[in-house]
Write a protein that holds these residues in place. Structure first.
Motif, PDB file in Angstrom:
ATOM      1  N   THR A   1      52.533  19.058  -1.174  1.00  0.00           N
ATOM      2  CA  THR A   1      52.879  17.805  -2.379  1.00  0.00           C
ATOM      3  C   THR A   1      54.001  16.902  -2.103  1.00  0.00           C
ATOM      4  N   GLY A   2      54.795  17.272  -1.413  1.00  0.00           N
ATOM      5  CA  GLY A   2      56.095  16.872  -1.227  1.00  0.00           C
ATOM      6  C   GLY A   2      57.097  16.869  -2.488  1.00  0.00           C
ATOM      7  N   GLY A   3      56.505  17.729  -3.289  1.00  0.00           N
ATOM      8  CA  GLY A   3      57.155  18.082  -4.432  1.00  0.00           C
ATOM      9  C   GLY A   3      56.096  17.672  -5.671  1.00  0.00           C
ATOM     10  N   ALA A   4      55.838  18.400  -6.727  1.00  0.00           N
ATOM     11  CA  ALA A   4      54.654  18.062  -7.527  1.00  0.00           C
ATOM     12  C   ALA A   4      55.352  17.356  -8.774  1.00  0.00           C
ATOM     13  N   GLU A   5      54.740  16.331  -9.303  1.00  0.00           N
ATOM     14  CA  GLU A   5      54.988  15.594 -10.525  1.00  0.00           C
ATOM     15  C   GLU A   5      54.638  16.715 -11.516  1.00  0.00           C
ATOM     16  N   ALA A   6      53.599  17.468 -11.618  1.00  0.00           N
ATOM     17  CA  ALA A   6      53.316  18.401 -12.463  1.00  0.00           C
ATOM     18  C   ALA A   6      52.942  19.783 -12.016  1.00  0.00           C
ATOM     19  N   ALA A   7      53.307  20.942 -12.753  1.00  0.00           N
ATOM     20  CA  ALA A   7      52.948  22.275 -12.478  1.00  0.00           C
ATOM     21  C   ALA A   7      52.528  22.771 -13.770  1.00  0.00           C
ATOM     22  N   MET A   8      51.953  23.983 -13.451  1.00  0.00           N
ATOM     23  CA  MET A   8      51.307  24.761 -14.641  1.00  0.00           C
ATOM     24  C   MET A   8      51.213  26.124 -14.124  1.00  0.00           C
ATOM     25  N   ASP A   9      51.570  26.865 -14.939  1.00  0.00           N
ATOM     26  CA  ASP A   9      51.593  28.472 -14.673  1.00  0.00           C
ATOM     27  C   ASP A   9      50.705  29.093 -15.594  1.00  0.00           C
ATOM     28  N   THR A  10      49.769  29.808 -15.288  1.00  0.00           N
ATOM     29  CA  THR A  10      48.945  30.585 -16.151  1.00  0.00           C
ATOM     30  C   THR A  10      49.069  32.033 -16.165  1.00  0.00           C
ATOM     31  N   THR A  11      49.917  32.473 -15.267  1.00  0.00           N
ATOM     32  CA  THR A  11      50.131  34.007 -15.273  1.00  0.00           C
ATOM     33  C   THR A  11      51.406  34.684 -16.370  1.00  0.00           C
ATOM     34  N   GLY A  12      52.398  33.759 -16.718  1.00  0.00           N
ATOM     35  CA  GLY A  12      53.356  34.378 -17.553  1.00  0.00           C
ATOM     36  C   GLY A  12      54.220  35.410 -16.582  1.00  0.00           C
ATOM     37  N   VAL A  13      54.203  35.337 -15.456  1.00  0.00           N
ATOM     38  CA  VAL A  13      54.867  36.435 -14.535  1.00  0.00           C
ATOM     39  C   VAL A  13      56.273  35.634 -14.331  1.00  0.00           C
ATOM     40  N   PRO A  14      57.326  36.343 -14.570  1.00  0.00           N
ATOM     41  CA  PRO A  14      58.659  35.503 -14.147  1.00  0.00           C
ATOM     42  C   PRO A  14      58.830  34.974 -12.767  1.00  0.00           C
ATOM     43  N   ALA A  15      58.467  35.643 -11.806  1.00  0.00           N
ATOM     44  CA  ALA A  15      58.545  35.130 -10.290  1.00  0.00           C
ATOM     45  C   ALA A  15      57.546  33.916 -10.189  1.00  0.00           C
TER      46      ALA A  15
ATOM     47  N   GLU B   1      60.373  25.498  -9.098  1.00  0.00           N
ATOM     48  CA  GLU B   1      60.838  25.251  -7.556  1.00  0.00           C
ATOM     49  C   GLU B   1      59.853  24.154  -7.083  1.00  0.00           C
ATOM     50  N   SER B   2      58.741  24.284  -7.438  1.00  0.00           N
ATOM     51  CA  SER B   2      57.616  23.713  -6.533  1.00  0.00           C
ATOM     52  C   SER B   2      57.776  21.967  -7.280  1.00  0.00           C
ATOM     53  N   LEU B   3      58.319  21.933  -8.246  1.00  0.00           N
ATOM     54  CA  LEU B   3      58.335  20.321  -8.851  1.00  0.00           C
ATOM     55  C   LEU B   3      59.337  19.502  -7.950  1.00  0.00           C
ATOM     56  N   ALA B   4      59.027  18.225  -8.231  1.00  0.00           N
ATOM     57  CA  ALA B   4      59.762  17.106  -7.694  1.00  0.00           C
ATOM     58  C   ALA B   4      60.793  16.749  -8.912  1.00  0.00           C
ATOM     59  N   THR B   5      61.936  16.449  -8.268  1.00  0.00           N
ATOM     60  CA  THR B   5      62.777  15.702  -9.608  1.00  0.00           C
ATOM     61  C   THR B   5      62.094  14.963 -10.379  1.00  0.00           C
ATOM     62  N   GLY B   6      62.204  15.040 -11.559  1.00  0.00           N
ATOM     63  CA  GLY B   6      61.582  14.213 -12.488  1.00  0.00           C
ATOM     64  C   GLY B   6      60.250  14.804 -13.088  1.00  0.00           C
ATOM     65  N   GLY B   7      59.712  15.852 -12.319  1.00  0.00           N
ATOM     66  CA  GLY B   7      58.419  16.704 -12.674  1.00  0.00           C
ATOM     67  C   GLY B   7      58.715  17.776 -13.916  1.00  0.00           C
ATOM     68  N   THR B   8      57.364  17.766 -14.329  1.00  0.00           N
ATOM     69  CA  THR B   8      57.209  18.792 -15.532  1.00  0.00           C
ATOM     70  C   THR B   8      56.524  20.176 -15.149  1.00  0.00           C
ATOM     71  N   CYS B   9      56.807  21.179 -15.664  1.00  0.00           N
ATOM     72  CA  CYS B   9      56.153  22.426 -15.624  1.00  0.00           C
ATOM     73  C   CYS B   9      55.729  22.880 -16.917  1.00  0.00           C
ATOM     74  N   ALA B  10      54.461  23.177 -17.084  1.00  0.00           N
ATOM     75  CA  ALA B  10      53.879  23.397 -18.151  1.00  0.00           C
ATOM     76  C   ALA B  10      53.512  25.134 -18.129  1.00  0.00           C
ATOM     77  N   LEU B  11      53.724  25.906 -18.989  1.00  0.00           N
ATOM     78  CA  LEU B  11      53.673  27.367 -19.244  1.00  0.00           C
ATOM     79  C   LEU B  11      52.551  27.608 -20.136  1.00  0.00           C
ATOM     80  N   VAL B  12      51.607  28.260 -20.082  1.00  0.00           N
ATOM     81  CA  VAL B  12      50.465  28.583 -20.897  1.00  0.00           C
ATOM     82  C   VAL B  12      50.092  30.237 -20.962  1.00  0.00           C
ATOM     83  N   GLY B  13      50.893  31.157 -19.904  1.00  0.00           N
ATOM     84  CA  GLY B  13      50.555  32.376 -19.835  1.00  0.00           C
ATOM     85  C   GLY B  13      51.129  33.138 -21.003  1.00  0.00           C
ATOM     86  N   ALA B  14      50.321  34.023 -21.626  1.00  0.00           N
ATOM     87  CA  ALA B  14      50.849  34.757 -22.754  1.00  0.00           C
ATOM     88  C   ALA B  14      51.533  35.986 -22.239  1.00  0.00           C
ATOM     89  N   SER B  15      52.843  36.047 -22.041  1.00  0.00           N
ATOM     90  CA  SER B  15      53.683  37.145 -21.739  1.00  0.00           C
ATOM     91  C   SER B  15      55.025  37.106 -22.430  1.00  0.00           C
TER      92      SER B  15
END
Length: 362
Positions: free
Chosen positions: A252-266, A273-287
Motif C-alpha cells: 500500500t505504501g501506507g494505507a489511508e484506511a485500516a480496519m480491525d475486526t479481531t479485537g486482538v491487541p497485537a 502501524e500499517s497506516l500512512a500519516t493522516g490515515g484512520t484505523c477503525a476498530l469493530v472487534g468486540a473484545s
C-alpha cells in the motif's frame, strides 16, 4: 404463541432446539415469521465471560429476516405480509438517534444485550413457564418466529431471496458501513482489513465498490484469503507472518484506511502501524482486551471504535440490496445454509473457519 427456537442455557453446553412460548406483540412491536437468521460471533459471546451471560437462558440470533405476521398497537408503516430484515434496536428519541446515529443510542445495551424488552420485562417463556431471554438485539431470531420492534425492522423489496438477507442487519452492515460511512474510503485510496470473516470480507467488497486502488486482506485462514481475492482484494497476507506490517506497507505504501475486526491487541497495533500519516484505523472487534499504543505510534493518525458501521439500517440495507442486485456486492458468496436443528454444527463450522457466514433456516 408457541414456536421452536434454539435455546442456550449453559455457556459450556450446546444449543437445544425447544418449544417456547412468545408473548403477543406489544406496543411498537411486530411478530415476524423467520425465513433465515445469520450466525454472528456476537451471538456466541455468552460462551465467554461478560455481559451476554446475564441474558441466559436465552434465544440468540440478531441477523434475522422474514415476513411480518402481526403488528402491535401503535405500529405504523408496516403491515402483515411485509418482508423485513431485522437489525439492532434503538429508542428513536435520544440525541444520538435523532442525530442519525442510532447504533450509539443511550439505551443500546438495554435493548440489545439483555434479552429483555426495553421495560426490563421478558417476552418469552420455556415449556416449563420459566422466563427466557427472547429479545437479543430486539429480535432473538434463532427461531421460527420472533417478536421484534418497528425500530429494528427494515422493510425490503419482495423480489429478493429473503432467507439470505439477515446478515445485512449486522455483520455485513458493520463491514460495509465501516468502509463506506465510517472511514469514508474514496476511489484511489489504499485500504487494509485485518480479519477476513463475514465482517472483514464485507469490508473488502465495500472497498472494491469504492474503487480503492489497493485492498489488502489479512487473515490466518488460507480459504478466507482465497475468498478475499475472489471478492476483489488486490493482495492478501497471512496473519501469522511475522512481517505482516511490512508486507502490508509494501503493498500500500501506507494505507489511508485500516480496519480491525479481531479485537486482538497485537493485530490492532499492526493495523495502526500499517497506516500512512493522516490515515484512520477503525476498530469493530468486540473484545475487552486493552490495547497499548504510545503517543508516537499515533502521530498524525486517527483511531476510532465504530458500532454497526455507523449505519442507519433503514437507509443503508436497501442500498446494499441494490448493489447486490446489480452484481456489485456479492455477499451471498459468504453464505452457507443450515437447518435450525443443525445450529451446533453451524457454530462449529463458524469457529473453525469452514463457513464464513452460516444462515439458519427454521
Amino acid at each position: 404463541m408457541k414456536t421452536r427456537a434454539a435455546v442456550l442455557r449453559d455457556p459450556a453446553k450446546p444449543f437445544s432446539v425447544e418449544e417456547i412460548d412468545l408473548a403477543d406483540p406489544g406496543p411498537g412491536e411486530l411478530l415476524v415469521e423467520i425465513a433465515g437468521a445469520g450466525v454472528c460471533h456476537t451471538d456466541l459471546t455468552a460462551r465467554e465471560p461478560g455481559t451476554a451471560r446475564n441474558a441466559l437462558p436465552a434465544v440468540f440470533g440478531h441477523e434475522g429476516s422474514g415476513v411480518i405476521r402481526e403488528i402491535g398497537p401503535g405500529v405504523t408503516g408496516f403491515a402483515p405480509g411485509d418482508p423485513v430484515v431485522l437489525s439492532y434496536d434503538s429508542c428513536g428519541r435520544c440525541r444520538q438517534c435523532l442525530s442519525a446515529a442510532p447504533s450509539y443510542c443511550v439505551e443500546a445495551a438495554l435493548r440489545n444485550l439483555t434479552g429483555r424488552r426495553s421495560d426490563g420485562g421478558h417476552a418469552g417463556t420455556d415449556a416449563a413457564g420459566l422466563p427466557l431471554g427472547t429479545r437479543w438485539f430486539g429480535q432473538s431470531s434463532f427461531a421460527e418466529y420472533a417478536v421484534a420492534t418497528a425500530r429494528n425492522a427494515v422493510k425490503v423489496r419482495d423480489d429478493v431471496p429473503l432467507e439470505l438477507l439477515g446478515p445485512l442487519g449486522c455483520g455485513v452492515q458493520t463491514g460495509a458501513g465501516t468502509v463506506l460511512l465510517g472511514l469514508g474510503v474514496k476511489a484511489g485510496q489504499n485500504v487494509v482489513i485485518f480479519g477476513a470473516g463475514g465482517v472483514g470480507l464485507s469490508a473488502v467488497m465495500a472497498a472494491v465498490l469504492t474503487g480503492a486502488r489497493t485492498v489488502v486482506a489479512v487473515d490466518l485462514h488460507p480459504k478466507r484469503r482465497e475468498l478475499a481475492l475472489e471478492l476483489g482484494a488486490t493482495h492478501v497476507v497471512d496473519g501469522a507472518d511475522p512481517e505482516v506490517t511490512a508486507l502490508v506497507r509494501a503493498a500500500t505504501g501506507g494505507a489511508e484506511a485500516a480496519m480491525d475486526t479481531t479485537g486482538v491487541p497485537a493485530v490492532v497495533k499492526a493495523a495502526v502501524e500499517s497506516l500512512a500519516t493522516g490515515g484512520t484505523c477503525a476498530l469493530v472487534g468486540a473484545s475487552p482486551a486493552p490495547v497499548t499504543l504510545s503517543p508516537h505510534e499515533l502521530r498524525g493518525k486517527k483511531l476510532t471504535y465504530l458500532l454497526e458501521g455507523n449505519a442507519v439500517p433503514q437507509l443503508f440495507i436497501p442500498q446494499l440490496i441494490g448493489h447486490w442486485q446489480a452484481g456489485r456486492f456479492p455477499f451471498d458468496k459468504l453464505i452457507r445454509r443450515y437447518p435450525l436443528d443443525e445450529i451446533n454444527q453451524a457454530e462449529r463450522d463458524c469457529h473453525t473457519g469452514e463457513t464464513v457466514k452460516p444462515i439458519l433456516i427454521p
